[in-house]
Design a protein around this motif. Structure first.
Motif, short mmCIF file in Angstrom:
data_model
loop_
_atom_site.label_atom_id
_atom_site.label_comp_id
_atom_site.label_asym_id
_atom_site.label_seq_id
_atom_site.Cartn_x
_atom_site.Cartn_y
_atom_site.Cartn_z
N LYS A 69 0.66 -1.06 0.17
CA LYS A 69 0.18 0.04 0.04
C LYS A 69 0.84 1.15 0.05
CE LYS A 69 -3.77 -2.16 -0.01
NZ LYS A 69 -4.52 -2.20 -1.32
N THR A 70 2.17 1.25 0.23
CA THR A 70 2.87 2.13 0.38
C THR A 70 4.27 2.01 -0.38
OG1 THR A 70 4.12 1.42 2.38
CG2 THR A 70 2.33 3.17 2.67
N THR A 71 4.79 3.24 -1.14
CA THR A 71 6.08 3.24 -1.85
C THR A 71 7.17 3.15 -0.87
OG1 THR A 71 6.21 5.40 -1.81
CG2 THR A 71 5.06 4.35 -3.80
N GLY A 72 8.46 2.61 -1.40
CA GLY A 72 9.72 2.74 -0.55
C GLY A 72 10.01 1.35 -0.17
N PRO A 73 11.01 1.50 0.74
CA PRO A 73 11.62 0.12 1.25
C PRO A 73 10.63 -0.55 2.25
CG PRO A 73 12.64 1.80 2.56
CD PRO A 73 11.87 2.49 1.50
N HIS A 74 10.67 -2.04 1.77
CA HIS A 74 9.79 -2.85 2.78
C HIS A 74 10.44 -4.00 3.02
CE1 HIS A 74 5.54 -1.29 1.68
NE2 HIS A 74 6.41 -0.73 0.88
N THR A 75 10.54 -4.45 4.25
CA THR A 75 11.03 -5.65 4.69
C THR A 75 9.90 -6.76 4.96
OG1 THR A 75 12.88 -4.69 5.92
CG2 THR A 75 12.36 -6.92 6.34
N LEU A 76 10.12 -7.73 4.14
CA LEU A 76 8.97 -8.77 4.16
C LEU A 76 9.76 -9.98 5.09
CD1 LEU A 76 7.95 -9.07 0.39
CD2 LEU A 76 6.75 -7.82 2.30
N SER A 77 8.94 -10.65 5.73
CA SER A 77 9.55 -11.76 6.63
C SER A 77 8.49 -12.66 6.94
CB SER A 77 10.04 -11.20 8.09
OG SER A 77 9.19 -10.53 8.73
N THR A 85 10.96 -16.58 15.67
CA THR A 85 12.03 -16.12 14.96
C THR A 85 11.70 -16.22 13.53
OG1 THR A 85 13.79 -16.80 16.98
CG2 THR A 85 14.66 -16.30 14.43
N PRO A 86 12.01 -15.45 12.58
CA PRO A 86 11.67 -15.56 11.16
C PRO A 86 12.38 -16.50 10.45
CG PRO A 86 11.91 -12.99 11.61
CD PRO A 86 12.37 -13.98 12.91
N ILE A 87 11.69 -17.27 9.46
CA ILE A 87 12.57 -18.17 9.09
C ILE A 87 13.24 -17.70 7.70
CG2 ILE A 87 10.88 -20.42 9.39
CD1 ILE A 87 9.31 -19.86 6.97
N GLY A 88 12.92 -16.60 7.34
CA GLY A 88 13.56 -15.48 6.51
C GLY A 88 12.92 -14.08 6.28
N THR A 89 13.79 -13.37 5.72
CA THR A 89 13.34 -12.04 5.49
C THR A 89 14.16 -11.57 4.26
OG1 THR A 89 15.41 -10.98 6.61
CG2 THR A 89 13.28 -11.24 8.00
N VAL A 90 13.30 -10.53 3.49
CA VAL A 90 13.70 -10.06 2.18
C VAL A 90 13.46 -8.45 2.09
CG1 VAL A 90 11.91 -10.70 0.93
CG2 VAL A 90 14.21 -10.26 -0.33
N ASP A 91 14.22 -7.82 1.90
CA ASP A 91 14.17 -6.28 1.56
C ASP A 91 13.88 -6.10 0.05
OD1 ASP A 91 17.03 -5.94 3.69
OD2 ASP A 91 14.76 -5.61 4.33
N VAL A 92 12.84 -5.45 -0.13
CA VAL A 92 12.35 -5.02 -1.54
C VAL A 92 11.90 -3.56 -1.58
CG1 VAL A 92 11.58 -7.24 -2.20
CG2 VAL A 92 9.96 -5.67 -1.06
N ARG A 93 12.12 -3.08 -2.58
CA ARG A 93 11.38 -1.50 -2.65
C ARG A 93 10.21 -1.58 -3.67
NH1 ARG A 93 14.44 2.15 -1.06
NH2 ARG A 93 13.20 3.94 -2.52
N VAL A 94 9.31 -0.60 -3.35
CA VAL A 94 8.12 -0.62 -3.76
C VAL A 94 7.85 0.70 -4.36
CG1 VAL A 94 5.33 -0.57 -3.37
CG2 VAL A 94 6.90 -2.30 -2.21
#
Length: 109
Positions: A69-77, A85-94
């Protein structure tokens, strides 16, 4: 930028885009994936720490539609119960998404 198709972003087996361009746009659906070893317990998905869905994995993969819903950096986990504890994370730009017929065009980075 070319029209965006529904993207898939692995979380458990972390995959990240290293360039500045993005395939992710606001209001454009993408698929979040988490690869898990426990096929029975639910997986919770987070965007910048905010829960956006819970799903049971199928065949060791949890899939969930993510619509930023928003632009900019997002960290998905992704977190699989009963762990915290997260099994994984990834940083993406929107970027800014614009629907064009059945496609979604993404502007900006």
């Amino acid at each position: 930028m070319a029209p965006q198709r529904t993207s898939s972003q692995p979380i458990g087996g972390i995959s990240r885009h290293t360039d500045r361009a993005t395939n992710y746009g606001t209001d454009c659906p993408a698929t979040a994936e988490a690869y898990v070893s426990n096929a029975a317990e639910p997986v919770s998905f987070y965007d910048n720490g905010v829960l956006f869905g819970v799903v049971r994995p199928l065949g060791g993969i949890a899939l969930l539609t993510w619509i930023p819903k928003t632009t900019g950096p997002h960290t998905l986990s992704a977190v699989q119960a009963p762990d915290v504890t997260p099994i994984g994370t990834v940083d993406v730009r929107v970027g800014t998404g614009a629907h064009v017929g059945f496609a979604c065009v993404v502007f900006g980075n």
